[in-house]
Design an enzyme around this catalytic site. Structure first.
Site, mmCIF file in Angstrom:
data_model
loop_
_atom_site.group_PDB
_atom_site.id
_atom_site.type_symbol
_atom_site.label_atom_id
_atom_site.label_comp_id
_atom_site.label_asym_id
_atom_site.label_seq_id
_atom_site.Cartn_x
_atom_site.Cartn_y
_atom_site.Cartn_z
ATOM 1 N N SER A 1 -20.340 16.074 4.809
ATOM 2 C CA SER A 1 -20.444 16.954 5.981
ATOM 3 C C SER A 1 -21.770 17.699 6.035
ATOM 4 C CB SER A 1 -19.309 17.971 5.893
ATOM 5 O OG SER A 1 -19.540 19.034 6.776
ATOM 6 N N GLU B 1 -21.930 20.615 6.797
ATOM 7 C CA GLU B 1 -21.616 21.940 6.253
ATOM 8 C C GLU B 1 -22.181 22.081 4.830
ATOM 9 O OE1 GLU B 1 -20.207 24.542 7.804
ATOM 10 O OE2 GLU B 1 -19.762 25.819 6.083
ATOM 11 N N TYR C 1 -15.278 25.269 1.554
ATOM 12 C CA TYR C 1 -15.205 23.906 2.092
ATOM 13 C C TYR C 1 -16.518 23.157 1.826
ATOM 14 C CZ TYR C 1 -15.479 20.195 5.637
ATOM 15 O OH TYR C 1 -15.668 18.993 6.286
HETATM 16 P P1 NAP Z 1 -8.983 16.568 10.764
HETATM 17 O O1 NAP Z 1 -8.724 16.243 12.201
HETATM 18 O O2 NAP Z 1 -8.734 17.939 10.278
HETATM 19 O O3 NAP Z 1 -8.125 15.531 9.890
HETATM 20 C C1 NAP Z 1 -7.937 15.719 8.508
HETATM 21 C C2 NAP Z 1 -6.967 14.674 7.993
HETATM 22 O O4 NAP Z 1 -6.749 14.910 6.608
HETATM 23 C C3 NAP Z 1 -5.575 14.724 8.666
HETATM 24 O O5 NAP Z 1 -5.088 13.420 8.813
HETATM 25 C C4 NAP Z 1 -4.752 15.480 7.642
HETATM 26 O O6 NAP Z 1 -3.367 15.194 7.688
HETATM 27 C C5 NAP Z 1 -5.348 14.918 6.355
HETATM 28 N N1 NAP Z 1 -5.044 15.742 5.194
HETATM 29 C C6 NAP Z 1 -5.131 17.086 5.073
HETATM 30 N N2 NAP Z 1 -4.720 17.477 3.855
HETATM 31 C C7 NAP Z 1 -4.361 16.351 3.189
HETATM 32 C C8 NAP Z 1 -3.811 16.101 1.904
HETATM 33 N N3 NAP Z 1 -3.529 17.092 1.048
HETATM 34 N N4 NAP Z 1 -3.566 14.820 1.550
HETATM 35 C C9 NAP Z 1 -3.809 13.798 2.411
HETATM 36 N N5 NAP Z 1 -4.296 13.977 3.652
HETATM 37 C C10 NAP Z 1 -4.573 15.241 4.036
HETATM 38 O O7 NAP Z 1 -10.487 16.208 10.388
HETATM 39 P P2 NAP Z 1 -11.531 15.256 11.149
HETATM 40 O O8 NAP Z 1 -12.300 16.083 12.110
HETATM 41 O O9 NAP Z 1 -10.849 14.019 11.582
HETATM 42 O O10 NAP Z 1 -12.538 14.936 9.954
HETATM 43 C C11 NAP Z 1 -12.336 13.812 9.103
HETATM 44 C C12 NAP Z 1 -13.076 14.023 7.796
HETATM 45 O O11 NAP Z 1 -14.467 14.184 8.054
HETATM 46 C C13 NAP Z 1 -12.674 15.267 7.018
HETATM 47 O O12 NAP Z 1 -12.803 14.981 5.661
HETATM 48 C C14 NAP Z 1 -13.700 16.311 7.429
HETATM 49 O O13 NAP Z 1 -13.822 17.280 6.420
HETATM 50 C C15 NAP Z 1 -14.933 15.440 7.559
HETATM 51 N N6 NAP Z 1 -15.944 15.876 8.507
HETATM 52 C C16 NAP Z 1 -15.615 16.180 9.780
HETATM 53 C C17 NAP Z 1 -16.594 16.526 10.689
HETATM 54 C C18 NAP Z 1 -16.274 16.857 12.118
HETATM 55 O O14 NAP Z 1 -17.124 17.444 12.794
HETATM 56 N N7 NAP Z 1 -15.124 16.454 12.623
HETATM 57 C C19 NAP Z 1 -17.946 16.570 10.271
HETATM 58 C C20 NAP Z 1 -18.245 16.215 8.963
HETATM 59 C C21 NAP Z 1 -17.254 15.857 8.083
HETATM 60 P P3 NAP Z 1 -2.370 15.996 8.696
HETATM 61 O O15 NAP Z 1 -2.555 15.343 10.050
HETATM 62 O O16 NAP Z 1 -1.049 15.765 8.101
HETATM 63 O O17 NAP Z 1 -2.817 17.434 8.692
HETATM 64 O O1 G4F Z 2 -15.781 24.466 15.217
HETATM 65 P P1 G4F Z 2 -16.004 25.114 13.907
HETATM 66 O O2 G4F Z 2 -14.825 25.692 13.224
HETATM 67 O O3 G4F Z 2 -16.752 24.031 13.016
HETATM 68 P P2 G4F Z 2 -17.607 24.145 11.662
HETATM 69 O O4 G4F Z 2 -17.327 25.384 10.927
HETATM 70 O O5 G4F Z 2 -19.021 23.871 12.002
HETATM 71 O O6 G4F Z 2 -16.986 22.930 10.819
HETATM 72 C C1 G4F Z 2 -16.772 21.664 11.424
HETATM 73 O O7 G4F Z 2 -17.938 20.902 11.291
HETATM 74 C C2 G4F Z 2 -18.293 20.569 9.924
HETATM 75 C C3 G4F Z 2 -19.589 19.751 10.006
HETATM 76 O O8 G4F Z 2 -20.696 20.626 9.916
HETATM 77 C C4 G4F Z 2 -17.144 19.778 9.329
HETATM 78 F F1 G4F Z 2 -17.487 19.384 8.073
HETATM 79 C C5 G4F Z 2 -15.896 20.628 9.307
HETATM 80 O O9 G4F Z 2 -14.818 19.856 8.788
HETATM 81 C C6 G4F Z 2 -15.559 21.022 10.738
HETATM 82 O O10 G4F Z 2 -15.204 19.857 11.447
HETATM 83 O O11 G4F Z 2 -17.088 26.276 14.073
HETATM 84 C C7 G4F Z 2 -18.351 26.034 14.645
HETATM 85 C C8 G4F Z 2 -19.083 27.372 14.824
HETATM 86 C C9 G4F Z 2 -19.097 28.239 13.560
HETATM 87 O O12 G4F Z 2 -20.367 28.772 13.406
HETATM 88 C C10 G4F Z 2 -18.105 29.364 13.853
HETATM 89 O O13 G4F Z 2 -18.412 30.597 13.211
HETATM 90 O O14 G4F Z 2 -18.366 28.127 15.806
HETATM 91 C C11 G4F Z 2 -18.263 29.472 15.355
HETATM 92 N N1 G4F Z 2 -17.108 30.094 16.023
HETATM 93 C C12 G4F Z 2 -17.187 31.145 16.890
HETATM 94 N N2 G4F Z 2 -15.964 31.496 17.288
HETATM 95 C C13 G4F Z 2 -15.813 29.760 15.876
HETATM 96 C C14 G4F Z 2 -15.087 30.653 16.680
HETATM 97 N N3 G4F Z 2 -15.209 28.794 15.153
HETATM 98 C C15 G4F Z 2 -13.857 28.683 15.236
HETATM 99 N N4 G4F Z 2 -13.233 27.694 14.554
HETATM 100 N N5 G4F Z 2 -13.094 29.553 15.987
HETATM 101 C C16 G4F Z 2 -13.669 30.569 16.718
HETATM 102 O O15 G4F Z 2 -12.981 31.322 17.388
#
Ligand code: NAP
Ligand code: G4F
Length: 336
Positions: free
Chosen positions: A140, A142, A163
């Site tokens: 990520s 992050e 995280y």
């Molecule tokens: P998400 O929607 O939160 O999905 C997370 C998945 O992990 C869900 O299927 C969840 O199952 C499963 N999970 C959670 N805890 C678990 C456990 N203890 N054992 C097995 N499975 C578990 O996340 P996403 O946005 O699809 O992201 C996919 C991956 O990419 C994650 O690893 C995230 O950290 C990483 N990532 C995401 C982003 C982004 O912007 N989306 C960016 C960089 C990296 P449930 O449905 O049962 O909760």
């Molecule tokens: O949407 P966010 O919660 O995403 P964040 O923290 O960037 O993390 C996501 O992206 C990562 C990749 O860089 C992934 F690895 C991670 O799993 C996840 O998918 O927050 C984005 C920004 C932050 O700066 C947060 O402080 O939005 C700001 N924010 C402002 N108000 C908020 C809110 N975030 C959330 N969730 N809720 C608020 O009300």
């Protein structure tokens, strides 16, 4: 497990998440047999994959679900030995940054150690069976934390959340198992990617759902945290295509995936309200300190030159269009 000849087998953790559901669609379309690990829950957690579900009595089915948890090494190992996958995509995680400050130990166990448990199982499986298994780790942006932008594969990792630190651990283990044991293991270092299937508590979806509810007269206000944070937001299905591409290269490597553009949360809010025909967003949005984080990642911008050159991957959906897709999806969903 009977293996249909010549069909590639993929195993996905996090199948029920945003990315897992898109990746399963992509792989099924490419002709893979897909196995997914899902968690047992007291309510259904399969909404994102219901359209892919195949009846277990269908002898030609290509999607198989297995109960398991990244905390449970024994079951993960059993599934790998049973399924004999060609490719494993580790997308499962406690993926919410703000929540990781509240449950840091759990986050480390699942988001960090979860990857290690799979790598250890692959190591044993390969040694015993001599069958090669490729591994994709969902790393990520992050992880970059406070490192100044633009960020690429050589940027120092300075995480600003439990995280982020857990993802750094998993990323380092992935590199280590590649170098020490010759496992085909890659890190996809993905910047924020969003979609109609984005979890409802991430900021983009929280905004677009909030707007739909305000427009429908169900809510009067939307409460948010830090509006000044800057993110590089792209469209999730395109990012899963990039993940697949990384696994098809002759050699394993790490790749940054993003758009190269950054926008503040405030810009997202403004554009999304405007798209919905609500011109004065300040009338509806209030900030609430409870949504601020103890430490923040201020700015992310992807430098994707490596992915463009080697994977020939280019982002297609622009910021404005992403906002539009998400806003209208939530307005229409609520009408239904
Ligand atoms: P998400 O929607 O939160 O999905 C997370 C998945 O992990 C869900 O299927 C969840 O199952 C499963 N999970 C959670 N805890 C678990 C456990 N203890 N054992 C097995 N499975 C578990 O996340 P996403 O946005 O699809 O992201 C996919 C991956 O990419 C994650 O690893 C995230 O950290 C990483 N990532 C995401 C982003 C982004 O912007 N989306 C960016 C960089 C990296 P449930 O449905 O049962 O909760
Ligand atoms: O949407 P966010 O919660 O995403 P964040 O923290 O960037 O993390 C996501 O992206 C990562 C990749 O860089 C992934 F690895 C991670 O799993 C996840 O998918 O927050 C984005 C920004 C932050 O700066 C947060 O402080 O939005 C700001 N924010 C402002 N108000 C908020 C809110 N975030 C959330 N969730 N809720 C608020 O009300």
């Amino acid at each position: 497990m009977t293996k249909t000849p010549n069909l590639k087998i993929a195993l996905i953790t996090g199948l029920t998440g945003q990315d897992g559901s898109y990746l399963a669609e992509i792989l099924l379309k490419k002709g893979y047999v897909v196995h997914g690990i899902i968690r047992r829950a007291s309510t259904f957690n399969t909404a994102r994959i219901n359209h892919l579900y195949q009846d277990p009595h269908n002898r030609n089915r290509k999607l198989f679900l297995h109960y398991g948890d990244l905390a449970d090494a024994g079951t993960i190992r059993k599934i790998i030995y049973k399924v004999k996958p060609d490719e494993i995509y580790n997308l499962g995680a406690q993926s919410h940054v703000k929540v990781s400050f509240e449950i840091p130990e759990y986050t480390m166990d699942i988001t960090g150690n979860g990857a290690l448990r799979i790598l250890e199982a692959i190591r044993d499986f390969q040694n015993e069976t001599k069958k090669k298994v490729k591994f994709y780790q969902a790393s990520s942006s992050e992880m970059f934390g406070s490192a100044p932008p633009p960020q690429n594969e050589n940027t120092p990792l300075v995480p600003q959340s439990p995280y982020g630190a857990a993802k750094v651990f998993a990323c380092n283990m992935t590199k280590l198992y590649r170098e020490a044991y010759g496992i085909f293991a890659v890190n996809g270092i993905l910047f924020n990617h969003e979609s109609e299937r984005r979890g409802e508590t991430f900021v983009t979806r929280k905004i677009t759902r909030g707007i739909a509810r305000i427009k429908a007269g169900l809510d009067k206000k939307l409460y948010l945290g830090n509006l000044d944070a800057k993110r590089d937001w792209g469209y999730a299905p395109e990012y899963m295509e990039a993940a697949w591409l990384m696994m098809q290269k002759p050699k394993p490597n790490d790749y940054v995936i993003g758009t190269g553009e950054t926008h503040t949360v405030r810009e997202f809010v403004e554009l999304a309200f405007k798209e919905a025909g609500l011109s004065n967003w300040k009338k509806y949005v209030e900030t609430d300190p409870r949504y601020y984080r103890p430490a923040e990642v201020n700015i992310l911008i992807a430098d994707t030159r490596k992915a463009k050159k080697i994977l020939k991957w280019h982002p297609k959906t622009k910021f404005k269009n992403l906002v539009k897709i998400m806003v209208w999806n939530d307005i229409n969903e609520l009408k239904k």
